[in-house]
Design a protein around this motif. Structure first.
Motif, PDB file in Angstrom:
ATOM      1  N   THR A 181       0.851  -1.183   0.000  1.00 10.28           N
ATOM      2  CA  THR A 181       0.000   0.000   0.000  1.00 10.28           C
ATOM      3  C   THR A 181       0.886   1.233   0.000  1.00 10.28           C
ATOM      4  O   THR A 181       1.831   1.324   0.785  1.00 10.28           O
ATOM      5  N   PHE A 182       0.604   2.161  -0.899  1.00 10.31           N
ATOM      6  CA  PHE A 182       1.372   3.394  -0.970  1.00 10.31           C
ATOM      7  C   PHE A 182       1.170   4.186   0.319  1.00 10.31           C
ATOM      8  O   PHE A 182       0.056   4.342   0.794  1.00 10.31           O
ATOM      9  N   THR A 183       2.257   4.680   0.880  1.00 15.53           N
ATOM     10  CA  THR A 183       2.199   5.504   2.075  1.00 15.53           C
ATOM     11  C   THR A 183       2.955   6.799   1.814  1.00 15.53           C
ATOM     12  O   THR A 183       4.144   6.778   1.498  1.00 15.53           O
ATOM     13  N   CYS A 184       2.273   7.905   1.926  1.00 10.90           N
ATOM     14  CA  CYS A 184       2.884   9.213   1.706  1.00 10.90           C
ATOM     15  C   CYS A 184       3.710   9.599   2.932  1.00 10.90           C
ATOM     16  O   CYS A 184       3.253   9.476   4.062  1.00 10.90           O
ATOM     17  N   ASP A 185       4.940  10.076   2.701  1.00 11.09           N
ATOM     18  CA  ASP A 185       5.768  10.521   3.823  1.00 11.09           C
ATOM     19  C   ASP A 185       5.888  12.044   3.883  1.00 11.09           C
ATOM     20  O   ASP A 185       6.735  12.581   4.583  1.00 11.09           O
ATOM     21  N   SER A 186       5.038  12.748   3.131  1.00 11.47           N
ATOM     22  CA  SER A 186       4.948  14.214   3.153  1.00 11.47           C
ATOM     23  C   SER A 186       6.225  14.917   2.716  1.00 11.47           C
ATOM     24  O   SER A 186       6.510  16.018   3.161  1.00 11.47           O
ATOM     25  N   CYS A 187       6.997  14.296   1.814  1.00  9.13           N
ATOM     26  CA  CYS A 187       8.242  14.917   1.362  1.00  9.13           C
ATOM     27  C   CYS A 187       7.982  16.054   0.371  1.00  9.13           C
ATOM     28  O   CYS A 187       8.790  16.950   0.234  1.00  9.13           O
ATOM     29  N   GLY A 188       6.860  16.007  -0.360  1.00 12.81           N
ATOM     30  CA  GLY A 188       6.519  17.050  -1.310  1.00 12.81           C
ATOM     31  C   GLY A 188       7.193  16.931  -2.662  1.00 12.81           C
ATOM     32  O   GLY A 188       6.958  17.745  -3.548  1.00 12.81           O
ATOM     33  N   LYS A 189       8.013  15.905  -2.865  1.00 17.65           N
ATOM     34  CA  LYS A 189       8.723  15.756  -4.140  1.00 17.65           C
ATOM     35  C   LYS A 189       7.750  15.589  -5.312  1.00 17.65           C
ATOM     36  O   LYS A 189       8.021  16.047  -6.412  1.00 17.65           O
ATOM     37  N   CYS A 190       6.636  14.940  -5.059  1.00 15.03           N
ATOM     38  CA  CYS A 190       5.659  14.692  -6.121  1.00 15.03           C
ATOM     39  C   CYS A 190       5.103  15.990  -6.696  1.00 15.03           C
ATOM     40  O   CYS A 190       4.833  16.096  -7.881  1.00 15.03           O
ATOM     41  N   CYS A 191       4.956  16.983  -5.864  1.00 14.17           N
ATOM     42  CA  CYS A 191       4.311  18.230  -6.270  1.00 14.17           C
ATOM     43  C   CYS A 191       5.298  19.374  -6.464  1.00 14.17           C
ATOM     44  O   CYS A 191       4.894  20.493  -6.754  1.00 14.17           O
ATOM     45  N   SER A 192       6.579  19.083  -6.317  1.00 14.21           N
ATOM     46  CA  SER A 192       7.565  20.163  -6.363  1.00 14.21           C
ATOM     47  C   SER A 192       7.696  20.813  -7.723  1.00 14.21           C
ATOM     48  O   SER A 192       8.180  21.935  -7.828  1.00 14.21           O
ATOM     49  N   SER A 193       7.255  20.151  -8.780  1.00 14.21           N
ATOM     50  CA  SER A 193       7.316  20.774 -10.104  1.00 14.21           C
ATOM     51  C   SER A 193       5.957  20.784 -10.802  1.00 14.21           C
ATOM     52  O   SER A 193       5.875  21.046 -11.987  1.00 14.21           O
ATOM     53  N   PHE A 194       4.901  20.512 -10.082  1.00 12.85           N
ATOM     54  CA  PHE A 194       3.568  20.479 -10.672  1.00 12.85           C
ATOM     55  C   PHE A 194       3.002  21.861 -10.982  1.00 12.85           C
ATOM     56  O   PHE A 194       1.990  21.979 -11.641  1.00 12.85           O
ATOM     57  N   GLY A 195       3.636  22.922 -10.493  1.00 14.21           N
ATOM     58  CA  GLY A 195       3.165  24.274 -10.761  1.00 14.21           C
ATOM     59  C   GLY A 195       3.195  24.627 -12.232  1.00 14.21           C
ATOM     60  O   GLY A 195       2.501  25.535 -12.687  1.00 14.21           O
ATOM     61  N   SER A 196       3.975  23.892 -12.999  1.00 15.47           N
ATOM     62  CA  SER A 196       4.016  24.097 -14.442  1.00 15.47           C
ATOM     63  C   SER A 196       2.807  23.469 -15.129  1.00 15.47           C
ATOM     64  O   SER A 196       2.519  23.780 -16.276  1.00 15.47           O
TER      65      SER A 196
END
Length: 174
Positions: free
Chosen positions: A3-18
């Motif tokens: 099961t995927f567990t998020c560790d709140s690192c933010g890497k997934c969203c660090s470039s999503f602003g584009s």
């Protein structure tokens, strides 16, 4: 399946602003956004504790949110306790965010210790030199029949079989 567990690192969203842009603010907590790759438009509702932060970011003059090629998602916020990052629109996040996983498979060695994480369709993150070599020589070049890459059941079965033959266990992440 793991099961995927998020560790709140933010890497997934660090470039999503584009890719995720706020088009219009409806009120202090509701926005209309657009996902630029598909042109899909979607409404979001900001969690109350992040209302001011998101509103300030939305109101900031253009060009103040980081370099043009890599900007964080406008809804990525530092947790109020200061430990890690969080999504201010988690309950109403778009489908692309709901489907995203930082890793697609966890790989364990013969003693059950985590040895690597499969990222995306075929990259592995590991410090285990034997696993890295195995991945490069036997797995990296395997074709993916499914557009989601590592979610392709044939690929998963082939990879877990190769890993098992070399005394590793691969658990696909749901």
């Amino acid at each position: 399946m793991a099961t995927f567990t998020c560790d709140s690192c933010g890497k997934c969203c660090s470039s999503f602003g584009s890719f995720i842009a706020i088009e219009r603010q409806m009120n202090d907590r509701d926005y209309y956004c657009r996902y630029s790759l598909t042109r899909d438009r979607f409404p979001v509702h900001v969690d109350a504790e992040y209302t001011d932060e998101v509103s300030e970011r939305y109101s900031a003059p253009a060009g103040t949110g980081g370099s043009a090629g890599k900007r964080p998602c406008p809804f990525l916020c530092r947790k109020k306790d200061g430990v890690g990052l969080t999504c201010a629109i988690y309950a109403t996040r778009p489908q692309v965010c709901r489907e995203f996983r930082c890793y697609r498979m966890l790989v364990y060695d013969s003693s059950g210790h985590l040895s690597g994480k499969v990222i995306g369709a075929g990259e592995i993150s590991t410090v285990d030199e034997t696993l890295a070599r195995l991945w490069k020589e036997k797995i990296l070049s395997l074709p993916h029949a499914h557009p989601a890459g590592a979610n392709d059941p044939v690929w998963v079965k082939t990879v877990t079989g190769i890993l098992a033959a070399h005394r590793y266990r691969g658990d696909a992440v749901e």
